[in-house]
Design an enzyme around this catalytic site. Structure first.
Site, short mmCIF file in Angstrom:
data_model
loop_
_atom_site.label_atom_id
_atom_site.label_comp_id
_atom_site.label_asym_id
_atom_site.label_seq_id
_atom_site.Cartn_x
_atom_site.Cartn_y
_atom_site.Cartn_z
N GLU A 125 7.50 -0.78 2.38
CA GLU A 125 6.64 -0.80 1.20
C GLU A 125 5.78 -2.06 1.26
OE1 GLU A 125 9.29 -0.27 -2.13
OE2 GLU A 125 10.04 1.63 -1.33
N HIS B 214 7.24 -2.65 -5.63
CA HIS B 214 7.56 -1.61 -4.65
C HIS B 214 6.37 -0.68 -4.48
CE1 HIS B 214 12.14 -1.91 -4.61
NE2 HIS B 214 11.77 -2.82 -5.50
N GLU C 180 5.70 -0.11 -9.29
CA GLU C 180 5.47 0.82 -8.18
C GLU C 180 3.97 0.91 -7.98
OE1 GLU C 180 7.75 2.41 -6.32
OE2 GLU C 180 9.57 2.02 -7.47
O1 LIG Z 1 9.70 6.74 -3.83
C1 LIG Z 1 10.91 6.61 -3.85
O2 LIG Z 1 11.67 7.60 -3.70
C2 LIG Z 1 11.55 5.25 -4.07
C3 LIG Z 1 10.63 4.10 -4.40
C4 LIG Z 1 11.50 2.92 -4.78
O3 LIG Z 1 11.95 2.21 -3.94
N1 LIG Z 1 11.81 2.83 -6.08
C5 LIG Z 1 12.83 1.94 -6.57
C6 LIG Z 1 12.95 2.13 -8.07
C7 LIG Z 1 13.94 1.21 -8.69
C8 LIG Z 1 14.31 1.62 -10.11
O4 LIG Z 1 14.80 2.74 -10.33
O5 LIG Z 1 14.14 0.82 -11.04
C9 LIG Z 1 14.16 2.29 -5.88
O6 LIG Z 1 14.40 3.49 -5.65
O7 LIG Z 1 14.92 1.38 -5.58
ZN LIG Z 2 11.13 0.43 -3.05
#
Ligand SMILES: O=C(O)CCC(=O)N[C@@H](CCC(=O)O)C(=O)O
Ligand SMILES: [Zn+2]
Length: 372
Positions: free
Chosen positions: A58, A192, A255
């Site tokens: 990322e 991210h 994100e």
């Molecule tokens: O696109 C994806 O499937 C994941 C993107 C990502 O890394 N998102 C974080 C979100 C964290 C949260 O839920 O607060 C993760 O999955 O760790």
């Molecule tokens: Zn991520």
């Protein structure tokens, strides 16, 4: 390091020739690979942790942080808050992979509540009964580098030492050292990018906070021109859950677009976030909100893979924030079917390639009451 580049040095695996330095506005220290502390010369009203690269593929937020550091380290930008900059997973950044052995963002706080407990808590809208047991990284919250969990490791067993378990402990220690008991204002922005495309290109995820979210952070997110905000309703094992729970920081996962390799990002998509971040760091007034108000959602359910025959029925090209109607079948596995329960639910992060016990997607409902 003034002429060198934090990202270049981190990717090369070299510390800078000089491990500390100064500008008229600040002093800086390279604490270790991917961890840089910058302290303003004037008293600061805020301690801010700014992290990116927790997932090594990322890259856009990592490039943003590098641009910011170039401004700060050459003295072109003033520094208002105490600042800890973290590139989360240098080995994974070098490899261009989400992680090497385990998903780092499933390890913070020692694991604690299982994803199943979080699923139930999301439905009930409360904190899962199981709480974190600090320091012990448990299998239920780790994601091995292949689709199936290692059968030799029973769920809940301590994880073997790995790149990510070590890095997690180290980052937790850095937060504990950086945040001061006398801090009146602690923030953590963890940046991210999503694996797949999204109907809302720039959005934030607010970790579960029983006491509600800091109005100043919500104001900043608005000024950063985010398209959407998602509110978690159960404790988790992400970096922002950790900083929020352990240090009462105002924390958010941002994100920014879709994961692309270094050099392939169109950073102009994030000009709004960039302007708000630059203003926060240099202590200037925040930009005005442009365009429509932030769209708000809350997590109503987590889809958790619990069986080896788990099948996600959401097509691979489905964008994040695609809406589904009540009754639609989202996933199935032995003994379990995930169907949409509310009249309408929006999907976030659907991912069939997760280990048993882990999140394979989040389902959201609109959160129009603005109770973030
Ligand atoms: O696109 C994806 O499937 C994941 C993107 C990502 O890394 N998102 C974080 C979100 C964290 C949260 O839920 O607060 C993760 O999955 O760790
Ligand atoms: Zn991520």
């Amino acid at each position: 390091m003034t002429d060198a580049d934090f990202l270049e040095l981190t990717l090369a695996g070299h510390p800078p020739a000089e491990r500390w330095g100064e500008t008229p506005w600040l002093t800086w220290r390279w604490l270790e690979e991917g961890v840089l502390e910058l302290l303003p010369r004037r008293p600061a009203a805020m301690s801010l942790v700014l992290s990116a690269g927790i997932h090594g593929n990322e890259t856009a937020p990592v490039e943003l942080i590098n641009l910011l550091l170039a401004e700060l380290m050459t003295g072109r930008m003033l520094l208002a808050p105490r600042l800890l900059v973290i590139l989360g997973n240098p080995q994974a950044l070098r490899a261009g992979k989400r992680y090497i052995d385990y998903d780092l963002n499933r390890l913070f706080g020692g694991g604690g509540a299982s994803d199943k407990a979080r699923d139930e808590a999301n439905v009930a809208g409360r904190d899962p009964a199981e709480k974190n047991d600090h320091g012990l990284l448990r299998h239920a919250d780790a994601q091995p580098g292949h689709a199936d969990a290692d059968p030799a490791l029973p769920m809940g067993a301590p994880l073997p030492q790995s790149n990510e378990t070590l890095r997690c402990r180290l980052l937790q220690r850095h937060l504990g050292r950086f945040f001061l008991p006398e801090d009146r204002c602690r923030w953590h922005l963890d940046m991210h990018t999503a694996i797949r495309g999204s109907r809302h290109v720039r959005f934030g995820l607010l970790p579960y906070q029983p006491g509600g979210h800091d109005p100043a952070l919500l104001h900043w997110l608005n000024a950063a021109q985010l398209d959407a905000l998602v509110r978690h309703r159960a404790a988790g094992t992400t970096f922002t859950h950790y900083s929020s729970e352990q240090f009462s920081a105002a924390s958010v996962t941002l994100e920014l677009g879709k994961a692309l390799p270094f050099g392939a990002n169109d950073l102009a998509q994030f000009n709004g976030v960039r302007a708000a971040l630059w203003a926060l760091i240099s202590g200037e007034a925040l930009p005005e909100r442009l365009g429509p108000p932030v769209k708000r959602y809350r997590v109503c359910r987590q889809i958790t893979r619990t069986q080896s025959d788990f099948t996600l029925l959401i097509p691979a090209d489905t964008l994040n924030f695609t809406v589904f109607d009540r009754g639609e079948l989202l996933a199935r596995e032995t003994g379990n079917e995930y169907r949409v329960r509310e009249e309408k639910e929006w999907v976030l992060f659907p991912n069939p390639d997760v280990a048993i016990g882990l999140r394979a997607g989040l389902m959201l409902v609109e959160d129009e009451d603005n109770q973030c």
